[in-house]
Design a protein around this motif. Structure first.
Motif, PDB file in Angstrom:
ATOM      1  N   GLU A   1       0.983   7.301   0.947  1.00  0.00           N
ATOM      2  CA  GLU A   1       0.190   8.490   0.646  1.00  0.00           C
ATOM      3  C   GLU A   1      -1.300   8.159   0.644  1.00  0.00           C
ATOM      4  O   GLU A   1      -2.131   8.986   0.947  1.00  0.00           O
ATOM      5  CB  GLU A   1       0.591   9.072  -0.709  1.00  0.00           C
ATOM      6  N   PHE A   2      -1.632   6.922   0.317  1.00  0.00           N
ATOM      7  CA  PHE A   2      -3.023   6.493   0.290  1.00  0.00           C
ATOM      8  C   PHE A   2      -3.571   6.284   1.696  1.00  0.00           C
ATOM      9  O   PHE A   2      -4.705   6.625   1.995  1.00  0.00           O
ATOM     10  CB  PHE A   2      -3.154   5.197  -0.520  1.00  0.00           C
TER      11      PHE A   2
ATOM     12  N   LEU B   1       0.839  -1.201   0.000  1.00  0.00           N
ATOM     13  CA  LEU B   1       0.000   0.000   0.000  1.00  0.00           C
ATOM     14  C   LEU B   1       0.866   1.240   0.000  1.00  0.00           C
ATOM     15  O   LEU B   1       1.844   1.340   0.749  1.00  0.00           O
ATOM     16  CB  LEU B   1      -0.906   0.031   1.226  1.00  0.00           C
ATOM     17  N   ASN B   2       0.517   2.176  -0.816  1.00  0.00           N
ATOM     18  CA  ASN B   2       1.217   3.445  -0.883  1.00  0.00           C
ATOM     19  C   ASN B   2       0.917   4.242   0.387  1.00  0.00           C
ATOM     20  O   ASN B   2      -0.249   4.504   0.692  1.00  0.00           O
ATOM     21  CB  ASN B   2       0.741   4.208  -2.117  1.00  0.00           C
TER      22      ASN B   2
END
Length: 66
Positions: free
Chosen positions: A57-58, A54-55
């Motif tokens: 930023e997300f 998972l990024n």
């Protein structure tokens, strides 16, 4: 604005993994919410290592307040 008091609800054996629910929820709603959390505890990632790929930023939460 006052924030509602929260009540710690431990799901499972690990005391470090808990949810916080509204302390003033009506008893039936609180019981239904806790049961929903228990039934679905496997879908929560308790730290970033449990959600590889998972990024950041997300998943980062920011409040836009003055």
């Amino acid at each position: 604005m006052n924030c509602e008091g929260l009540e710690r609800v431990i799901i499972g054996d690990d005391l470090e993994r808990f949810f916080q629910v509204g302390a003033r929820l009506p008893l039936q709603e609180k019981e239904e919410l806790v049961e929903l959390l228990r039934r679905n505890v496997d879908v929560f990632a308790w730290d970033a290592y449990e959600a590889p790929g998972l990024n950041p930023e997300f998943i980062c939460h920011r409040l836009n307040v003055d």
